[in-house]
Enzyme design. Structure first.
Site, PDB file in Angstrom:
ATOM      1  N   ASP A   1       1.217  -1.456   0.063  1.00 30.86           N
ATOM      2  CA  ASP A   1      -0.231   0.185  -0.113  1.00 30.86           C
ATOM      3  C   ASP A   1       0.922   1.644  -0.150  1.00 30.86           C
ATOM      4  O   ASP A   1       0.424   2.387   0.470  1.00 30.86           O
ATOM      5  CB  ASP A   1      -0.655  -0.407   1.360  1.00 30.86           C
ATOM      6  CG  ASP A   1      -1.980  -0.910   1.322  1.00 30.86           C
ATOM      7  OD1 ASP A   1      -2.310  -1.491  -0.064  1.00 30.86           O
ATOM      8  OD2 ASP A   1      -2.327  -2.043   2.176  1.00 30.86           O
TER       9      ASP A   1
ATOM     10  N   LYS B   1       1.701   2.371  -4.648  1.00 33.57           N
ATOM     11  CA  LYS B   1       2.411   1.924  -6.769  1.00 33.57           C
ATOM     12  C   LYS B   1       1.808   1.856  -7.712  1.00 33.57           C
ATOM     13  O   LYS B   1       1.143   2.324  -8.433  1.00 33.57           O
ATOM     14  CB  LYS B   1       2.464  -0.119  -6.042  1.00 33.57           C
ATOM     15  CG  LYS B   1       3.246   0.064  -5.120  1.00 33.57           C
ATOM     16  CD  LYS B   1       3.488  -1.881  -4.844  1.00 33.57           C
ATOM     17  CE  LYS B   1       2.534  -2.564  -4.403  1.00 33.57           C
ATOM     18  NZ  LYS B   1       1.805  -2.003  -2.996  1.00 33.57           N
TER      19      LYS B   1
ATOM     20  N   GLY C   1      -5.229  -4.397  -3.957  1.00 33.72           N
ATOM     21  CA  GLY C   1      -5.185  -3.309  -4.103  1.00 33.72           C
ATOM     22  C   GLY C   1      -5.188  -2.070  -4.954  1.00 33.72           C
ATOM     23  O   GLY C   1      -4.048  -1.589  -3.300  1.00 33.72           O
ATOM     24  N   HIS C   2      -4.841  -1.623  -6.222  1.00 32.19           N
ATOM     25  CA  HIS C   2      -4.451  -0.330  -6.325  1.00 32.19           C
ATOM     26  C   HIS C   2      -5.531   0.480  -6.658  1.00 32.19           C
ATOM     27  O   HIS C   2      -6.161   0.301  -7.651  1.00 32.19           O
ATOM     28  CB  HIS C   2      -3.137  -1.111  -6.814  1.00 32.19           C
ATOM     29  CG  HIS C   2      -2.900  -2.129  -6.686  1.00 32.19           C
ATOM     30  ND1 HIS C   2      -1.315  -2.394  -8.142  1.00 32.19           N
ATOM     31  CD2 HIS C   2      -2.117  -2.358  -5.873  1.00 32.19           C
ATOM     32  CE1 HIS C   2      -0.823  -3.369  -7.426  1.00 32.19           C
ATOM     33  NE2 HIS C   2      -0.828  -3.773  -5.900  1.00 32.19           N
TER      34      HIS C   2
ATOM     35  N   GLN D   1       1.618  -5.834  -3.423  1.00 29.86           N
ATOM     36  CA  GLN D   1       2.107  -6.182  -1.736  1.00 29.86           C
ATOM     37  C   GLN D   1       3.815  -5.826  -1.706  1.00 29.86           C
ATOM     38  O   GLN D   1       3.391  -4.944  -2.694  1.00 29.86           O
ATOM     39  CB  GLN D   1       1.977  -7.954  -1.387  1.00 29.86           C
ATOM     40  CG  GLN D   1       1.337  -8.573  -1.524  1.00 29.86           C
ATOM     41  CD  GLN D   1       0.812  -8.648  -2.534  1.00 29.86           C
ATOM     42  OE1 GLN D   1       1.393  -9.763  -3.742  1.00 29.86           O
ATOM     43  NE2 GLN D   1      -0.660  -8.792  -2.484  1.00 29.86           N
TER      44      GLN D   1
HETATM   45  P1  GDP Z   1      -1.322   0.535  -3.556  1.00 27.65           P
HETATM   46  O1  GDP Z   1      -1.350  -1.076  -3.070  1.00 27.65           O
HETATM   47  O2  GDP Z   1       0.314   0.441  -3.384  1.00 27.65           O
HETATM   48  O3  GDP Z   1      -1.395   0.600  -4.733  1.00 27.65           O
HETATM   49  O4  GDP Z   1      -1.403   1.767  -2.665  1.00 27.65           O
HETATM   50  P2  GDP Z   1      -3.244   1.461  -2.279  1.00 27.65           P
HETATM   51  O5  GDP Z   1      -3.378   2.090  -3.294  1.00 27.65           O
HETATM   52  O6  GDP Z   1      -3.824   0.720  -1.488  1.00 27.65           O
HETATM   53  O7  GDP Z   1      -2.755   2.792  -1.029  1.00 27.65           O
HETATM   54  C1  GDP Z   1      -2.315   4.157  -0.905  1.00 27.65           C
HETATM   55  C2  GDP Z   1      -3.448   5.060  -1.075  1.00 27.65           C
HETATM   56  O8  GDP Z   1      -2.727   6.373  -1.562  1.00 27.65           O
HETATM   57  C3  GDP Z   1      -4.038   5.194  -2.107  1.00 27.65           C
HETATM   58  O9  GDP Z   1      -5.462   5.924  -1.528  1.00 27.65           O
HETATM   59  C4  GDP Z   1      -3.845   6.175  -2.815  1.00 27.65           C
HETATM   60  O10 GDP Z   1      -4.925   6.856  -3.762  1.00 27.65           O
HETATM   61  C5  GDP Z   1      -3.116   7.445  -2.002  1.00 27.65           C
HETATM   62  N1  GDP Z   1      -2.362   8.067  -2.119  1.00 27.65           N
HETATM   63  C6  GDP Z   1      -1.171   7.816  -2.640  1.00 27.65           C
HETATM   64  N2  GDP Z   1      -0.128   8.759  -3.320  1.00 27.65           N
HETATM   65  C7  GDP Z   1      -0.748   9.563  -2.183  1.00 27.65           C
HETATM   66  C8  GDP Z   1      -0.680  10.680  -1.918  1.00 27.65           C
HETATM   67  O11 GDP Z   1       0.457  11.504  -2.065  1.00 27.65           O
HETATM   68  N3  GDP Z   1      -0.850  11.516  -1.104  1.00 27.65           N
HETATM   69  C9  GDP Z   1      -2.006  11.159  -0.298  1.00 27.65           C
HETATM   70  N4  GDP Z   1      -3.025  12.129  -0.009  1.00 27.65           N
HETATM   71  N5  GDP Z   1      -2.858   9.972  -1.351  1.00 27.65           N
HETATM   72  C10 GDP Z   1      -2.165   9.579  -1.701  1.00 27.65           C
HETATM   73  P1  IMO Z   2      -1.142  -4.088  -1.905  1.00 33.65           P
HETATM   74  O1  IMO Z   2      -0.480  -4.942  -3.674  1.00 33.65           O
HETATM   75  C1  IMO Z   2      -0.766  -4.345   1.964  1.00 33.65           C
HETATM   76  C2  IMO Z   2      -1.136  -8.519   3.898  1.00 33.65           C
HETATM   77  C3  IMO Z   2      -2.410  -9.318   4.079  1.00 33.65           C
HETATM   78  C4  IMO Z   2      -1.891 -10.181   5.622  1.00 33.65           C
HETATM   79  C5  IMO Z   2      -0.788 -11.116   5.262  1.00 33.65           C
HETATM   80  C6  IMO Z   2      -0.889 -12.204   4.255  1.00 33.65           C
HETATM   81  O2  IMO Z   2      -2.087  -3.201  -2.787  1.00 33.65           O
HETATM   82  O3  IMO Z   2      -0.147  -3.048  -1.995  1.00 33.65           O
HETATM   83  P2  IMO Z   2      -2.586 -12.436   1.538  1.00 33.65           P
HETATM   84  O4  IMO Z   2      -3.847 -12.385   1.560  1.00 33.65           O
HETATM   85  O5  IMO Z   2      -1.755 -11.997   1.169  1.00 33.65           O
HETATM   86  O6  IMO Z   2      -2.195 -14.085   2.443  1.00 33.65           O
HETATM   87  O7  IMO Z   2      -2.050 -12.094   3.221  1.00 33.65           O
HETATM   88  O8  IMO Z   2      -0.363  -9.608   3.494  1.00 33.65           O
HETATM   89  N1  IMO Z   2      -1.468  -8.047   1.964  1.00 33.65           N
HETATM   90  C7  IMO Z   2      -1.383  -6.660   1.725  1.00 33.65           C
HETATM   91  N2  IMO Z   2      -0.897  -5.822   2.709  1.00 33.65           N
HETATM   92  N3  IMO Z   2      -0.983  -4.469   0.638  1.00 33.65           N
HETATM   93  C8  IMO Z   2      -1.310  -5.501   0.290  1.00 33.65           C
HETATM   94  O9  IMO Z   2      -1.447  -4.941  -1.689  1.00 33.65           O
HETATM   95  C9  IMO Z   2      -1.424  -6.491   0.628  1.00 33.65           C
HETATM   96  N4  IMO Z   2      -1.494  -7.978   0.106  1.00 33.65           N
HETATM   97  C10 IMO Z   2      -1.615  -8.556   0.981  1.00 33.65           C
HETATM   98  O10 IMO Z   2      -3.017  -8.116   5.134  1.00 33.65           O
HETATM   99  O11 IMO Z   2      -1.042  -9.463   6.540  1.00 33.65           O
HETATM  100 MG    MG Z   3      -3.046  -1.598  -1.912  1.00 35.31          MG
END
Ligand code: GDP
Ligand code: IMO
Ligand code: MG
Length: 423
Positions: free
Chosen positions: A13, A16, A40-41, A224
């Site tokens: 998270d 990415k 979840g991206h 991840q």
């Molecule tokens: P990922 O799994 O690495 O793609 O990240 P996620 O989407 O799960 O979580 C990142 C969160 O941060 C999302 O809600 C994005 O919209 C948000 N985000 C990314 N870059 C920024 C930033 O620079 N500032 C803010 N406020 N939100 C950001």
């Molecule tokens: P993105 O790509 C954050 C975490 C789960 C748990 C562990 C194992 O959005 O960054 P699993 O369901 O994979 O067996 O869970 O890994 N986890 C993540 N945490 N971002 C993710 O993906 C994750 N994918 C799995 O919360 O701790």
């Molecule tokens: Mg994510």
């Protein structure tokens, strides 16, 4: 742009999805190489929010080809839902812009059920998985009993293979006190998904080799993060795939000598969703970020645990991934703070250490040693040029890069495409 591997350098998270979307502008092809719909991206295009789970974030840019590589595990029913969701939002998806590897393994409902059952049995030691069946599916892959996309789309072979696998897994489910699954409804559900996905399923290894031979720019979308890697993460509190840079090669079939650079994505602080050690976890910063409505999981909606930036961890990430460049996101999350802490070492059982111990119990005992930085106490979300960031902010970011040991090239101050600056 050269062939670029993008990885999460913390616990997932990191932002990415947003950085992939920005970098896709210069890429021809975007490839997912690991994980499944545990990811979840989040990407914003204008006011519209997209959360991608299995389909690469590159899909939102017209004219780009996205590939779900062999290293990914695919829930076919989930991917069909994701395709439909994108089409509803006006994003066309067809075999012209999405290919799915024929050798990617398939997630079945018994994998999800086993995932949940194991978590219950672990009690306090639970991993906090996303319950998407990821661990059991990779387990079957390693045990050589998994079914692949090539099996799913084979109408002659699939019914028989499904029956064999279901018989064994129903025995396991019953032994665990869970409900057995019904063959006919499963066959109908998976056959419908197979019919929908068949046109997308390809030999993606050949496609990617052809593309890299003619020097197409390929972007490898990590899922991840480094500390969730099956080998390099905080085992057993990890996911079940190779989330570090090497996974981009094995998960796509593109060899290491075709890769040109590795970009590590980091938050300006630290978050983790799920259980396991997080040395810099801190209530003050958690409350601050949750109070702003931020840091709730994109896949499960769980509140993410938050902490200060941990440079011991990110230095380790730079080492195992070979990170050349850093993209730091969510800088705006720290805008209001008077003082910001950065962990520069751990104290473990009285000794000062500067590495991440392999034993998760030892990591859980580590107390962070902090260096303090003056905050900038200025909103950054509207700033579009590095030179215009407050001097304390620039100093903080350059220090993170120096401590991590890679070059800072991208800074993000908001979720939108425009809230991105390049150094
Ligand atoms: P990922 O799994 O690495 O793609 O990240 P996620 O989407 O799960 O979580 C990142 C969160 O941060 C999302 O809600 C994005 O919209 C948000 N985000 C990314 N870059 C920024 C930033 O620079 N500032 C803010 N406020 N939100 C950001
Ligand atoms: P993105 O790509 C954050 C975490 C789960 C748990 C562990 C194992 O959005 O960054 P699993 O369901 O994979 O067996 O869970 O890994 N986890 C993540 N945490 N971002 C993710 O993906 C994750 N994918 C799995 O919360 O701790
Ligand atoms: Mg994510």
């Amino acid at each position: 742009m050269a062939n670029t591997i993008l990885v999460g350098a913390q616990w997932g998270d990191e932002g990415k999805g947003k950085i992939i979307d920005v970098l896709t502008e210069q890429a021809e092809i975007v490839v997912r190489t690991a994980g499944g719909n545990n990811a979840g991206h989040t990407v914003y295009v204008g006011p519209t929010k997209y959360v991608l789970h299995l389909i690469p974030s590159g899909i939102l840019r017209p004219g780009k080809v996205c590939v779900i590589g062999n290293g990914v595990v695919i829930d076919p029913v989930g991917v069909v839902k994701e395709l439909d969701g994108l089409e509803k939002l006006g994003v066309p998806v067809s075999p012209a812009n999405l290919q799915i590897s024929e050798t990617a393994h398939v997630v079945f409902p018994w994998h999800r059920e086993l995932d949940g059952q194991r978590e219950v049995r672990k009690g306090k030691q639970k991993i906090g998985t996303t319950k998407r069946g990821i661990g059991p599916t990779y387990g079957d892959k390693a045990a050589r009993v998994g079914l692949r996309m090539i099996d799913l789309i084979n109408a002659r072979r699939f019914p028989e293979r499904l029956r064999e696998r279901l018989e064994e897994n129903n025995e396991v489910l019953k032994a665990l006190g869970a409900q057995a699954l019904d063959y006919d409804s499963l066959l109908a559900e998976y056959t419908a998904a197979a019919d929908r996905l068949r046109p997308f399923v390809r030999n993606t290894v050949l496609f990617l080799h052809e593309a890299t031979r003619r020097c197409a720019n390929v972007l490898f979308e990590g899922a991840q993060g480094t500390f969730l890697d099956i080998d390099h993460g905080t085992y057993p509190y990890v996911t079940s795939s190779s989330t570090t840079a090497g996974g981009a090669c094995t998960g796509s079939g593109v060899p290491p000598n075709r890769m040109d650079r590795v970009v590590g994505v980091l938050k300006a602080y630290t978050t983790r969703v799920g259980e396991g050690p997080l040395p810099t976890e801190n209530a003050e910063i958690s409350d601050l970020l949750h109070g702003m409505g931020r840091e709730f999981g994109a896949t499960t909606g769980r509140a993410r645990r938050c902490g200060w930036f941990d440079s011991v961890a990110t230095r380790h990430a730079a080492m195992v991934n070979g990170i050349d460049e850093l993209a730091v996101t969510n800088v705006d999350g720290l805008d209001s703070l008077r003082t910001i802490k950065v962990c520069t070492a751990y104290r473990l059982d009285g000794a000062l250490i500067q590495y991440v111990p392999a034993d998760s119990e030892a990591l859980a005992r580590c107390e962070p040693v902090y260096q303090e930085f003056p905050g900038w106490e200025t909103p950054t979300e509207k700033i579009t040029r590095w030179e215009d960031l407050p001097v304390n902010c620039r100093h903080y970011l350059l220090t993170l890069a120096q401590l991590t040991g890679a070059r800072l090239t991208i800074v993000s101050v908001g979720p939108a495409r425009e809230q991105t600056m390049f150094l």
